[in-house]
Scaffold this motif. Structure first.
Motif, PDB file in Angstrom:
ATOM      1  N   PRO A 130      -5.692  46.027 -18.883  1.00 33.16           N
ATOM      2  CA  PRO A 130      -4.504  46.745 -19.378  1.00 33.16           C
ATOM      3  C   PRO A 130      -3.531  47.128 -18.269  1.00 33.16           C
ATOM      4  O   PRO A 130      -2.313  47.127 -18.494  1.00 33.16           O
ATOM      5  CB  PRO A 130      -5.109  47.971 -20.050  1.00 33.16           C
ATOM      6  CG  PRO A 130      -6.460  47.519 -20.501  1.00 33.16           C
ATOM      7  CD  PRO A 130      -6.937  46.587 -19.426  1.00 33.16           C
ATOM      8  N   GLU A 131      -4.034  47.427 -17.098  1.00 34.96           N
ATOM      9  CA  GLU A 131      -3.147  47.821 -15.988  1.00 34.96           C
ATOM     10  C   GLU A 131      -2.325  46.661 -15.450  1.00 34.96           C
ATOM     11  O   GLU A 131      -1.439  46.864 -14.608  1.00 34.96           O
ATOM     12  CB  GLU A 131      -3.949  48.470 -14.861  1.00 34.96           C
ATOM     13  CG  GLU A 131      -5.113  47.654 -14.366  1.00 34.96           C
ATOM     14  CD  GLU A 131      -6.417  48.044 -15.038  1.00 34.96           C
ATOM     15  OE1 GLU A 131      -6.392  48.402 -16.232  1.00 34.96           O
ATOM     16  OE2 GLU A 131      -7.455  47.956 -14.352  1.00 34.96           O
ATOM     17  N   ASP A 132      -2.590  45.454 -15.914  1.00 37.92           N
ATOM     18  CA  ASP A 132      -1.766  44.312 -15.543  1.00 37.92           C
ATOM     19  C   ASP A 132      -0.530  44.180 -16.432  1.00 37.92           C
ATOM     20  O   ASP A 132       0.339  43.336 -16.167  1.00 37.92           O
ATOM     21  CB  ASP A 132      -2.571  43.011 -15.618  1.00 37.92           C
ATOM     22  CG  ASP A 132      -3.725  42.972 -14.626  1.00 37.92           C
ATOM     23  OD1 ASP A 132      -4.833  42.562 -15.026  1.00 37.92           O
ATOM     24  OD2 ASP A 132      -3.504  43.352 -13.459  1.00 37.92           O
ATOM     25  N   THR A 133      -0.451  44.994 -17.462  1.00 45.63           N
ATOM     26  CA  THR A 133       0.702  44.952 -18.360  1.00 45.63           C
ATOM     27  C   THR A 133       1.965  45.329 -17.603  1.00 45.63           C
ATOM     28  O   THR A 133       2.049  46.388 -16.979  1.00 45.63           O
ATOM     29  CB  THR A 133       0.490  45.914 -19.536  1.00 45.63           C
ATOM     30  OG1 THR A 133      -0.608  45.457 -20.325  1.00 45.63           O
ATOM     31  CG2 THR A 133       1.738  46.003 -20.396  1.00 45.63           C
ATOM     32  N   ALA A 134       2.938  44.441 -17.646  1.00 42.00           N
ATOM     33  CA  ALA A 134       4.185  44.638 -16.904  1.00 42.00           C
ATOM     34  C   ALA A 134       5.116  43.473 -17.184  1.00 42.00           C
ATOM     35  O   ALA A 134       4.709  42.462 -17.776  1.00 42.00           O
ATOM     36  CB  ALA A 134       3.913  44.736 -15.402  1.00 42.00           C
ATOM     37  N   VAL A 135       6.350  43.624 -16.746  1.00 42.91           N
ATOM     38  CA  VAL A 135       7.254  42.486 -16.673  1.00 42.91           C
ATOM     39  C   VAL A 135       7.039  41.833 -15.312  1.00 42.91           C
ATOM     40  O   VAL A 135       7.084  42.513 -14.283  1.00 42.91           O
ATOM     41  CB  VAL A 135       8.718  42.915 -16.836  1.00 42.91           C
ATOM     42  CG1 VAL A 135       9.647  41.697 -16.685  1.00 42.91           C
ATOM     43  CG2 VAL A 135       8.936  43.586 -18.186  1.00 42.91           C
ATOM     44  N   TYR A 136       6.799  40.550 -15.328  1.00 34.63           N
ATOM     45  CA  TYR A 136       6.537  39.805 -14.106  1.00 34.63           C
ATOM     46  C   TYR A 136       7.779  39.017 -13.706  1.00 34.63           C
ATOM     47  O   TYR A 136       8.374  38.326 -14.526  1.00 34.63           O
ATOM     48  CB  TYR A 136       5.352  38.859 -14.297  1.00 34.63           C
ATOM     49  CG  TYR A 136       4.026  39.579 -14.268  1.00 34.63           C
ATOM     50  CD1 TYR A 136       3.646  40.423 -15.303  1.00 34.63           C
ATOM     51  CD2 TYR A 136       3.153  39.446 -13.185  1.00 34.63           C
ATOM     52  CE1 TYR A 136       2.440  41.107 -15.277  1.00 34.63           C
ATOM     53  CE2 TYR A 136       1.945  40.120 -13.142  1.00 34.63           C
ATOM     54  CZ  TYR A 136       1.595  40.959 -14.190  1.00 34.63           C
ATOM     55  OH  TYR A 136       0.391  41.633 -14.153  1.00 34.63           O
ATOM     56  N   TYR A 137       8.143  39.153 -12.446  1.00 29.22           N
ATOM     57  CA  TYR A 137       9.317  38.480 -11.902  1.00 29.22           C
ATOM     58  C   TYR A 137       8.905  37.538 -10.784  1.00 29.22           C
ATOM     59  O   TYR A 137       8.044  37.873  -9.968  1.00 29.22           O
ATOM     60  CB  TYR A 137      10.289  39.498 -11.313  1.00 29.22           C
ATOM     61  CG  TYR A 137      10.824  40.517 -12.291  1.00 29.22           C
ATOM     62  CD1 TYR A 137      10.160  41.718 -12.521  1.00 29.22           C
ATOM     63  CD2 TYR A 137      12.025  40.278 -12.974  1.00 29.22           C
ATOM     64  CE1 TYR A 137      10.657  42.649 -13.413  1.00 29.22           C
ATOM     65  CE2 TYR A 137      12.533  41.206 -13.865  1.00 29.22           C
ATOM     66  CZ  TYR A 137      11.835  42.387 -14.076  1.00 29.22           C
ATOM     67  OH  TYR A 137      12.339  43.314 -14.955  1.00 29.22           O
ATOM     68  N   CYS A 138       9.561  36.384 -10.735  1.00 26.26           N
ATOM     69  CA  CYS A 138       9.417  35.564  -9.546  1.00 26.26           C
ATOM     70  C   CYS A 138      10.675  35.729  -8.694  1.00 26.26           C
ATOM     71  O   CYS A 138      11.761  35.971  -9.219  1.00 26.26           O
ATOM     72  CB  CYS A 138       9.167  34.100  -9.869  1.00 26.26           C
ATOM     73  SG  CYS A 138      10.459  33.243 -10.789  1.00 26.26           S
ATOM     74  N   ALA A 139      10.479  35.629  -7.403  1.00 20.53           N
ATOM     75  CA  ALA A 139      11.557  35.815  -6.455  1.00 20.53           C
ATOM     76  C   ALA A 139      11.385  34.832  -5.307  1.00 20.53           C
ATOM     77  O   ALA A 139      10.277  34.352  -5.052  1.00 20.53           O
ATOM     78  CB  ALA A 139      11.557  37.252  -5.923  1.00 20.53           C
ATOM     79  N   ALA A 140      12.478  34.543  -4.622  1.00 25.17           N
ATOM     80  CA  ALA A 140      12.422  33.592  -3.514  1.00 25.17           C
ATOM     81  C   ALA A 140      13.320  34.054  -2.371  1.00 25.17           C
ATOM     82  O   ALA A 140      14.286  34.793  -2.579  1.00 25.17           O
ATOM     83  CB  ALA A 140      12.845  32.199  -3.984  1.00 25.17           C
ATOM     84  N   ARG A 141      12.965  33.612  -1.182  1.00 25.88           N
ATOM     85  CA  ARG A 141      13.755  33.909   0.008  1.00 25.88           C
ATOM     86  C   ARG A 141      13.505  32.809   1.034  1.00 25.88           C
ATOM     87  O   ARG A 141      12.500  32.096   0.947  1.00 25.88           O
ATOM     88  CB  ARG A 141      13.371  35.258   0.612  1.00 25.88           C
ATOM     89  CG  ARG A 141      12.000  35.269   1.243  1.00 25.88           C
ATOM     90  CD  ARG A 141      11.604  36.658   1.735  1.00 25.88           C
ATOM     91  NE  ARG A 141      12.513  37.234   2.698  1.00 25.88           N
ATOM     92  CZ  ARG A 141      12.411  37.067   4.020  1.00 25.88           C
ATOM     93  NH1 ARG A 141      11.456  36.303   4.513  1.00 25.88           N
ATOM     94  NH2 ARG A 141      13.272  37.650   4.831  1.00 25.88           N
TER      95      ARG A 141
END
Length: 126
Positions: free
Chosen positions: A86-97
């Protein structure tokens, strides 16, 4: 540059999901791609990163359960998430640099990433 995250959804505790991040407008050379997540009322937190040479770095909370990979030719990064809680519940974003020295760990601070995807919701139900 565009990043498109997909693959989120609703899963039960102990289940698995595979997120995908598709990039356009940049080459998968000398870059780092990271996954961050943000739960309601919490700050965005680092999950994992991978460089174009294959170096990976994980947050302690996910290291034994999540696996990041990338296909440089397809300009895609993936996040395999197993044993979800349950603690993995979130909005997941990918990002790059950009990452000149891809054998070195990329930063874990969100502010140091230049490009972001729109986020994909992951909900783990108990």
């Amino acid at each position: 540059v565009q990043l498109q995250a997909s693959g989120g959804g609703l899963v039960q505790v102990g289940g698995s999901l595979r997120l995908s991040c598709a990039a356009s407008g940049l080459t998968f050379r000398n870059i780092a791609v990271a996954w961050f997540r943000q739960a309601p009322g919490k700050d965005r937190e680092f999950v994992v990163s991978i460089t174009s040479s294959g170096r990976t770095d994980y947050a302690d909370s996910v290291e034994a359960r999540f696996t990041v990979s990338a296909d440089n030719a397809k300009k895609r990064a993936y996040l395999q998430m197993d044993s979800l809680a349950p603690e993995d519940t979130a909005v997941y974003y990918c990002a790059a640099r950009s990452q000149t020295f891809t054998s070195r760990p990329p930063p874990s601070q969100a502010a140091r990433y230049d490009y972001w995807g729109q986020g994909t919701q992951v909900t783990v139900s108990s």
